[in-house]
Design an enzyme around this catalytic site. Structure first.
Site, PDB file in Angstrom:
ATOM      1  N   ASP A 152      19.346  -0.746 -42.882  1.00  0.00           N
ATOM      2  CA  ASP A 152      20.407  -1.745 -42.933  1.00  0.00           C
ATOM      3  C   ASP A 152      21.738  -1.106 -43.327  1.00  0.00           C
ATOM      4  O   ASP A 152      22.774  -1.365 -42.714  1.00  0.00           O
ATOM      5  CB  ASP A 152      20.020  -2.839 -43.933  1.00  0.00           C
ATOM      6  CG  ASP A 152      21.056  -3.949 -44.005  1.00  0.00           C
ATOM      7  OD1 ASP A 152      21.291  -4.604 -42.978  1.00  0.00           O
ATOM      8  OD2 ASP A 152      21.634  -4.160 -45.088  1.00  0.00           O
ATOM      9  N   ASP A 155      18.306 -10.408 -41.880  1.00  0.00           N
ATOM     10  CA  ASP A 155      17.206  -9.484 -42.163  1.00  0.00           C
ATOM     11  C   ASP A 155      16.822  -9.467 -43.637  1.00  0.00           C
ATOM     12  O   ASP A 155      15.642  -9.359 -43.983  1.00  0.00           O
ATOM     13  CB  ASP A 155      17.526  -8.072 -41.660  1.00  0.00           C
ATOM     14  CG  ASP A 155      18.806  -7.507 -42.257  1.00  0.00           C
ATOM     15  OD1 ASP A 155      19.425  -8.182 -43.101  1.00  0.00           O
ATOM     16  OD2 ASP A 155      19.200  -6.389 -41.876  1.00  0.00           O
ATOM     17  N   GLY A 156      17.817  -9.593 -44.504  1.00  0.00           N
ATOM     18  CA  GLY A 156      17.518  -9.629 -45.933  1.00  0.00           C
ATOM     19  C   GLY A 156      16.725 -10.864 -46.324  1.00  0.00           C
ATOM     20  O   GLY A 156      15.772 -10.791 -47.116  1.00  0.00           O
ATOM     21  N   ARG A 171      12.742 -11.061 -47.809  1.00  0.00           N
ATOM     22  CA  ARG A 171      12.293 -11.787 -49.002  1.00  0.00           C
ATOM     23  C   ARG A 171      11.296 -12.887 -48.644  1.00  0.00           C
ATOM     24  O   ARG A 171      10.318 -13.107 -49.370  1.00  0.00           O
ATOM     25  CB  ARG A 171      13.506 -12.379 -49.729  1.00  0.00           C
ATOM     26  CG  ARG A 171      14.395 -11.321 -50.391  1.00  0.00           C
ATOM     27  CD  ARG A 171      15.514 -11.952 -51.188  1.00  0.00           C
ATOM     28  NE  ARG A 171      16.506 -12.577 -50.324  1.00  0.00           N
ATOM     29  CZ  ARG A 171      17.550 -11.938 -49.804  1.00  0.00           C
ATOM     30  NH1 ARG A 171      17.726 -10.650 -50.046  1.00  0.00           N
ATOM     31  NH2 ARG A 171      18.424 -12.573 -49.041  1.00  0.00           N
ATOM     32  N   ASP A 214      25.071  -0.634 -40.851  1.00  0.00           N
ATOM     33  CA  ASP A 214      26.376  -1.172 -41.251  1.00  0.00           C
ATOM     34  C   ASP A 214      27.459  -0.106 -41.202  1.00  0.00           C
ATOM     35  O   ASP A 214      28.549  -0.319 -40.661  1.00  0.00           O
ATOM     36  CB  ASP A 214      26.298  -1.747 -42.672  1.00  0.00           C
ATOM     37  CG  ASP A 214      25.486  -3.023 -42.739  1.00  0.00           C
ATOM     38  OD1 ASP A 214      25.286  -3.653 -41.685  1.00  0.00           O
ATOM     39  OD2 ASP A 214      25.046  -3.386 -43.843  1.00  0.00           O
ATOM     40  N   ASP A 234      22.923  -9.262 -40.028  1.00  0.00           N
ATOM     41  CA  ASP A 234      22.831  -8.517 -41.280  1.00  0.00           C
ATOM     42  C   ASP A 234      22.440  -9.433 -42.433  1.00  0.00           C
ATOM     43  O   ASP A 234      21.796  -9.005 -43.399  1.00  0.00           O
ATOM     44  CB  ASP A 234      24.169  -7.831 -41.571  1.00  0.00           C
ATOM     45  CG  ASP A 234      24.099  -6.924 -42.783  1.00  0.00           C
ATOM     46  OD1 ASP A 234      22.994  -6.434 -43.093  1.00  0.00           O
ATOM     47  OD2 ASP A 234      25.134  -6.699 -43.423  1.00  0.00           O
TER      48      ASP A 234
END
Length: 232
Positions: free
Chosen positions: A85, A67-68, A72, A89, A64
Site C-alpha cells: 500500500d 483496502d485498509g 480489518r 501510494d 486506498d
C-alpha cells in the site's frame, strides 16, 4: 476420553489454517493489485487523455481507503499489504509529480522536492516503525509529535489529507491541458484548487514532521543498541 479425541483435530486444524493461507491472495492485497493496474493505466493515458487518466487515477486513490477497511474486516492485515500500500501510494504520486514537473517547467524544482520529501519521509517512517517493533506504521507512540499522532490516529483525518493532496495534484494536471472547457468548469477547478491547495501544503508540513520524528526514533534506537553492546 472421547471428548478429548474430538477436540484434538479442531486444535490441529486451527494451527494448520494460517499456514495454508496465501498472503498474496488476501482480499486487501487483491485490491492493492487492482490499484496498481489502474495506476498503470492512468500513466499510459496521462500524456494525451486527461479525462480517462483522471478517472483511473482517482479510482486507484479511492481504493486506498478500501483496502485498509477490507484488511480489518476480513482480519487479513499483513506486513506485505502495508508495504504494498505504501509503495503504491509513493509510486503513483511520484509519477504524477514527474509529469507536472514537465508540464510546469518553471516549477520543476518544486515538484522534484515534493517527490524527494514524500518518498524519504514515508520510507523513514516505515523503517523506524518496523525497527521499533510496531505492528503498523500507523501505530504512533505517545512520545511522538502530537500532530503526527492526530494525523495517523484518525482515519477520517488521514483520508481527508491524502485525498485533498492527490486531488490538488490532479487539478494541476487537468489545468495543464488547454482543452476547451466551460467557464463553469474552470471556476470549479480553480475553486477546488483553492480549497485543496492549503491542505496539500499542510500535508507537506506533516511529511517534514514525519521525517524528523522518524530520524529521532532511529537515532534513539541506535543509542540503545550501542549501550546494550557496551554492556555485553
Amino acid at each position: 476420553m472421547p471428548s478429548k479425541n474430538t477436540k484434538a483435530p479442531a486444535t490441529v486444524a486451527s494451527k494448520q489454517g494460517p499456514a495454508d493461507e496465501n498472503v498474496f491472495l488476501f482480499i486487501p492485497n487483491l485490491i492493492g493489485y487492482s490499484r496498481i493496474i489502474l495506476a498503470a493505466g492512468a500513466l499510459y493515458f496521462m500524456p494525451e487523455h486527461p479525462k480517462t487518466c483522471m478517472v483511473m487515477y482517482s479510482v486507484s486513490c479511492l481504493l486506498d481507503a478500501v483496502d485498509g477497511q477490507a484488511a480489518r474486516y476480513y482480519d487479513q492485515c499483513s506486513k506485505f499489504g502495508a508495504v504494498l500500500d505504501m509503495v503504491t501510494d509513493r509510486c503513483t504520486t511520484a509519477c504524477l509529480l514527474c509529469y507536472l514537473a514537465i508540464a510546469y517547467p518553471s516549477y520543476a524544482l518544486v515538484f522534484q522536492f515534493l517527490i524527494a520529501l514524500d518518498v524519504s519521509s514515508h520510507y523513514m517512517h516505515m523503517y523506524s516503525s518496523l525497527t521499533s517493533g510496531a505492528t503498523s506504521h500507523k501505530k504512533i507512540s505517545e512520545s511522538s509529535n502530537f500532530i503526527l499522532r492526530a494525523y495517523y490516529s484518525n482515519n477520517n483525518v488521514l483520508f481527508a489529507f491524502c485525498f485533498a493532496n492527490e486531488l490538488f495534484f490532479v487539478i494541476l494536471y487537468l489545468l495543464s491541458f488547454n482543452f476547451q472547457s466551460s467557464t463553469f468548469g474552470k471556476v470549479v477547478l480553480y475553486s477546488l484548487a483553492a480549497v485543496t491547495g492549503p491542505v496539500c501544503a499542510g500535508k507537506q508540513i506533516i511529511n517534514c514532521i514525519q521525517f524528523a520524528n522518524a530520524s529521532k526514533s532511529l537515532a534513539e534506537i541506535d543509542l540503545e543498541e550501542r549501550k546494550a553492546a557496551k554492556k555485553n
